[in-house]
Design a protein around this motif. Sequence first.
Motif, PDB file in Angstrom:
ATOM      1  N   ILE A 105       6.433  20.490  -3.822  1.00 55.12           N
ATOM      2  CA  ILE A 105       5.927  20.489  -2.462  1.00 55.12           C
ATOM      3  C   ILE A 105       4.728  21.420  -2.376  1.00 55.12           C
ATOM      4  CG2 ILE A 105       7.615  22.258  -1.728  1.00 55.12           C
ATOM      5  CD1 ILE A 105       7.599  20.807   1.038  1.00 55.12           C
ATOM      6  N   PHE A 106       3.668  20.944  -1.749  1.00 61.22           N
ATOM      7  CA  PHE A 106       2.416  21.672  -1.642  1.00 61.22           C
ATOM      8  C   PHE A 106       2.224  22.077  -0.184  1.00 61.22           C
ATOM      9  CE2 PHE A 106       2.270  18.934  -5.233  1.00 61.22           C
ATOM     10  CZ  PHE A 106       1.524  19.580  -6.197  1.00 61.22           C
ATOM     11  N   GLY A 107       2.033  23.367   0.041  1.00 58.38           N
ATOM     12  CA  GLY A 107       1.915  23.862   1.398  1.00 58.38           C
ATOM     13  C   GLY A 107       0.626  23.432   2.074  1.00 58.38           C
ATOM     14  N   ARG A 108       0.676  23.275   3.367  1.00 57.96           N
ATOM     15  CA  ARG A 108      -0.463  22.855   4.170  1.00 57.96           C
ATOM     16  C   ARG A 108      -1.550  23.914   4.209  1.00 57.96           C
ATOM     17  NH1 ARG A 108       0.440  23.788  10.536  1.00 57.96           N
ATOM     18  NH2 ARG A 108      -1.811  23.743  10.289  1.00 57.96           N
ATOM     19  N   SER A 109      -2.758  23.482   4.525  1.00 59.39           N
ATOM     20  CA  SER A 109      -3.832  24.404   4.862  1.00 59.39           C
ATOM     21  C   SER A 109      -3.833  24.646   6.360  1.00 59.39           C
ATOM     22  CB  SER A 109      -5.184  23.822   4.433  1.00 59.39           C
ATOM     23  OG  SER A 109      -5.253  23.670   3.031  1.00 59.39           O
ATOM     24  N   TYR A 110      -4.405  25.783   6.767  1.00 60.68           N
ATOM     25  CA  TYR A 110      -4.527  26.118   8.180  1.00 60.68           C
ATOM     26  C   TYR A 110      -6.012  26.209   8.528  1.00 60.68           C
ATOM     27  CZ  TYR A 110       0.418  27.582   8.199  1.00 60.68           C
ATOM     28  OH  TYR A 110       1.781  27.625   8.112  1.00 60.68           O
ATOM     29  N   ALA A 111      -6.437  25.459   9.530  1.00 55.24           N
ATOM     30  CA  ALA A 111      -7.814  25.541  10.010  1.00 55.24           C
ATOM     31  C   ALA A 111      -7.816  25.240  11.492  1.00 55.24           C
ATOM     32  CB  ALA A 111      -8.706  24.558   9.262  1.00 55.24           C
TER      33      ALA A 111
ATOM     34  N   VAL B 270      -0.470  18.679   7.087  1.00 53.24           N
ATOM     35  CA  VAL B 270       0.960  18.856   6.846  1.00 53.24           C
ATOM     36  C   VAL B 270       1.188  19.073   5.361  1.00 53.24           C
ATOM     37  CG1 VAL B 270       1.623  17.460   8.837  1.00 53.24           C
ATOM     38  CG2 VAL B 270       1.309  16.357   6.609  1.00 53.24           C
ATOM     39  N   ASP B 271       2.406  19.505   5.008  1.00 54.09           N
ATOM     40  CA  ASP B 271       2.766  19.668   3.605  1.00 54.09           C
ATOM     41  C   ASP B 271       2.644  18.332   2.870  1.00 54.09           C
ATOM     42  OD1 ASP B 271       3.454  22.253   4.308  1.00 54.09           O
ATOM     43  OD2 ASP B 271       5.602  21.826   4.434  1.00 54.09           O
ATOM     44  N   LYS B 272       2.439  18.422   1.555  1.00 54.86           N
ATOM     45  CA  LYS B 272       2.339  17.224   0.727  1.00 54.86           C
ATOM     46  C   LYS B 272       3.379  17.284  -0.394  1.00 54.86           C
ATOM     47  CE  LYS B 272      -2.605  16.377   1.488  1.00 54.86           C
ATOM     48  NZ  LYS B 272      -2.822  17.433   2.478  1.00 54.86           N
ATOM     49  N   ILE B 273       3.841  16.141  -0.793  1.00 54.65           N
ATOM     50  CA  ILE B 273       4.776  16.025  -1.906  1.00 54.65           C
ATOM     51  C   ILE B 273       4.048  15.404  -3.088  1.00 54.65           C
ATOM     52  CG2 ILE B 273       6.885  14.907  -2.742  1.00 54.65           C
ATOM     53  CD1 ILE B 273       7.439  17.125  -0.789  1.00 54.65           C
ATOM     54  N   GLY B 274       4.248  15.973  -4.266  1.00 56.01           N
ATOM     55  CA  GLY B 274       3.657  15.430  -5.484  1.00 56.01           C
ATOM     56  C   GLY B 274       4.569  15.696  -6.655  1.00 56.01           C
ATOM     57  N   TYR B 275       4.003  15.562  -7.843  1.00 60.52           N
ATOM     58  CA  TYR B 275       4.791  15.767  -9.050  1.00 60.52           C
ATOM     59  C   TYR B 275       4.016  16.634 -10.031  1.00 60.52           C
ATOM     60  CZ  TYR B 275       8.084  12.353  -7.353  1.00 60.52           C
ATOM     61  OH  TYR B 275       9.019  11.709  -6.597  1.00 60.52           O
ATOM     62  N   LEU B 276       4.716  17.589 -10.648  1.00 63.90           N
ATOM     63  CA  LEU B 276       4.172  18.420 -11.704  1.00 63.90           C
ATOM     64  C   LEU B 276       4.752  17.957 -13.029  1.00 63.90           C
ATOM     65  CD1 LEU B 276       4.425  21.973 -10.093  1.00 63.90           C
ATOM     66  CD2 LEU B 276       2.400  20.546 -10.310  1.00 63.90           C
TER      67      LEU B 276
ATOM     68  N   LEU C 231       2.324  26.152  -3.822  1.00 64.22           N
ATOM     69  CA  LEU C 231       3.194  25.056  -4.232  1.00 64.22           C
ATOM     70  C   LEU C 231       4.424  25.622  -4.925  1.00 64.22           C
ATOM     71  CD1 LEU C 231       3.169  24.299  -7.576  1.00 64.22           C
ATOM     72  CD2 LEU C 231       0.805  23.815  -7.010  1.00 64.22           C
ATOM     73  N   LYS C 232       5.507  24.873  -4.854  1.00 62.71           N
ATOM     74  CA  LYS C 232       6.716  25.200  -5.582  1.00 62.71           C
ATOM     75  C   LYS C 232       7.492  23.913  -5.809  1.00 62.71           C
ATOM     76  CE  LYS C 232      10.255  27.275  -3.724  1.00 62.71           C
ATOM     77  NZ  LYS C 232      11.286  26.224  -3.867  1.00 62.71           N
ATOM     78  N   PHE C 233       8.425  23.966  -6.736  1.00 60.91           N
ATOM     79  CA  PHE C 233       9.279  22.806  -6.924  1.00 60.91           C
ATOM     80  C   PHE C 233      10.089  22.559  -5.654  1.00 60.91           C
ATOM     81  CE2 PHE C 233       8.781  24.208 -11.438  1.00 60.91           C
ATOM     82  CZ  PHE C 233       8.063  23.095 -11.854  1.00 60.91           C
ATOM     83  N   ASP C 234      10.222  21.301  -5.282  1.00 56.46           N
ATOM     84  CA  ASP C 234      10.943  20.934  -4.070  1.00 56.46           C
ATOM     85  C   ASP C 234      12.439  21.071  -4.332  1.00 56.46           C
ATOM     86  OD1 ASP C 234      11.700  19.969  -1.645  1.00 56.46           O
ATOM     87  OD2 ASP C 234      11.025  17.902  -1.977  1.00 56.46           O
ATOM     88  N   GLU C 235      13.045  22.060  -3.672  1.00 51.26           N
ATOM     89  CA  GLU C 235      14.450  22.358  -3.931  1.00 51.26           C
ATOM     90  C   GLU C 235      15.278  22.254  -2.645  1.00 51.26           C
ATOM     91  OE1 GLU C 235      14.918  25.537  -7.250  1.00 51.26           O
ATOM     92  OE2 GLU C 235      13.097  26.113  -6.141  1.00 51.26           O
ATOM     93  N   GLY C 236      15.130  21.153  -1.946  1.00 51.86           N
ATOM     94  CA  GLY C 236      15.949  20.996  -0.752  1.00 51.86           C
ATOM     95  C   GLY C 236      15.355  20.127   0.329  1.00 51.86           C
ATOM     96  N   GLY C 237      14.089  19.747   0.181  1.00 50.78           N
ATOM     97  CA  GLY C 237      13.494  18.833   1.137  1.00 50.78           C
ATOM     98  C   GLY C 237      13.058  19.456   2.444  1.00 50.78           C
ATOM     99  N   LYS C 238      13.164  20.763   2.594  1.00 54.67           N
ATOM    100  CA  LYS C 238      12.740  21.432   3.821  1.00 54.67           C
ATOM    101  C   LYS C 238      11.229  21.648   3.797  1.00 54.67           C
ATOM    102  CE  LYS C 238      17.134  23.946   4.102  1.00 54.67           C
ATOM    103  NZ  LYS C 238      17.774  25.284   4.063  1.00 54.67           N
ATOM    104  N   PRO C 239      10.607  21.995   4.938  1.00 51.54           N
ATOM    105  CA  PRO C 239       9.182  22.322   4.940  1.00 51.54           C
ATOM    106  C   PRO C 239       8.861  23.434   3.943  1.00 51.54           C
ATOM    107  CG  PRO C 239       9.970  22.061   7.179  1.00 51.54           C
ATOM    108  CD  PRO C 239      11.182  22.006   6.299  1.00 51.54           C
ATOM    109  N   PHE C 240       7.639  23.410   3.457  1.00 52.06           N
ATOM    110  CA  PHE C 240       7.245  24.338   2.392  1.00 52.06           C
ATOM    111  C   PHE C 240       7.496  25.791   2.772  1.00 52.06           C
ATOM    112  CE2 PHE C 240       3.996  27.208   0.696  1.00 52.06           C
ATOM    113  CZ  PHE C 240       4.256  27.097  -0.659  1.00 52.06           C
ATOM    114  N   HIS C 241       7.071  26.207   3.949  1.00 45.91           N
ATOM    115  CA  HIS C 241       7.165  27.631   4.285  1.00 45.91           C
ATOM    116  C   HIS C 241       8.622  28.081   4.376  1.00 45.91           C
ATOM    117  CE1 HIS C 241       8.210  27.591   8.696  1.00 45.91           C
ATOM    118  NE2 HIS C 241       7.839  26.333   8.553  1.00 45.91           N
ATOM    119  N   ILE C 242       9.510  27.180   4.742  1.00 47.80           N
ATOM    120  CA  ILE C 242      10.932  27.534   4.811  1.00 47.80           C
ATOM    121  C   ILE C 242      11.510  27.655   3.403  1.00 47.80           C
ATOM    122  CG2 ILE C 242      13.205  26.725   5.536  1.00 47.80           C
ATOM    123  CD1 ILE C 242      11.871  25.541   8.003  1.00 47.80           C
TER     124      ILE C 242
END
Length: 340
Positions: free
Chosen positions: A281-287, A268-274, A208-219
């Motif tokens: 923005i919280f990155g997706r899991s892969y399975a 998919v990525d999730k948006i939340g608040y810290l 997770l990281k602070f959302d700084e642009g609205g792009k997908p998490f990995h970008i």
Amino acid sequence: MKKIGFLSFGHWSDHPAYKTRTASDTLLQSIDLAVAAEDIGIDGAYFRVHHFASQLASPFPLLSAIGAKTSKIEIGTGVIDMRYENPLYMVEDAGAADLISGGRLQLGISRGSPEQVIDGWRYFGYEPADGETDADMGRRNAMQFLQRLNGVGFAEPNPYPMFPNPPGLLRLEPYSEGLRERIWWGAGSNATAIWAAENGMNLQSSTLKFDEGGKPFHIQQAEQIRLYKEAWKKAGHSREPRVSVSRSIFALVNDQDRYLFGQESGQVDKIGYLESDKRAIFGRSYAAEPDQLIKELANDEAIREADTLLLTIPNTLGVDYNIHVLSAILEHVAPGLGWR
């Protein structure tokens, strides 16, 4: 080539489905897991640090025990909350653990994450100075910790000591040479990643990281890493930095995997608040089945930018299953991505 480690949150609970019912279970299984992970070729054993929770807390006894029972695997944290730490005492603990492990410690530190209690660091006896926030206090403690890791004497010796002193000012002991270069900063924003580079710390970037642009998490995370590398180069440090990212990745290779993690396929990525007001923005899991997993992970820009990948594991499912999870990545996924 990419270093691959695991990251354990160290949960326990008296739950019928858990292999870790008690703190003792979690601690002892963490040691066993690190030993077994080294045997299958995993590069790192990393542990989260959380206070006031049924999870791993003070890390140095565990890191020392793992260091004594292994010989190659890197041993680290992700991350130690510096708002709770006495920096000088931590220098001593870290030096001892690093010497026990033969110089394999990789300490992730940071200002901390959302807590179980309100201002938990106050119960540990720490308060921000006038005009400081708790984040400022964490960074101040981090800088003092880094400064005292350099092994330079700073304390005036007693003229009548119990034991003879070496000449000059005294440093903290035990001193472990090279540990200062194996400190990582867990950055939740672009600005703190740049700050970490300026101060000569490796970079840990989590899921997770602070959302700084609205792009997908990995970008966004890849952009953060590139800003960090640019700042490192600009600072003129003499060594190459290291960068890790964390991911939840499960190769579905048997029915148990599909039952436990098949529902996470296609997330998919999730948006939340810290801290109630900071958008994150919280990155997706892969399975997925290994072939599909390779295709999906090949598009993750942040993993490509990092030299180290930390796989978050379900520690409550026990040592054997977690070794299966890690082995599946090494055997079925890593070669297809050029990691091995």
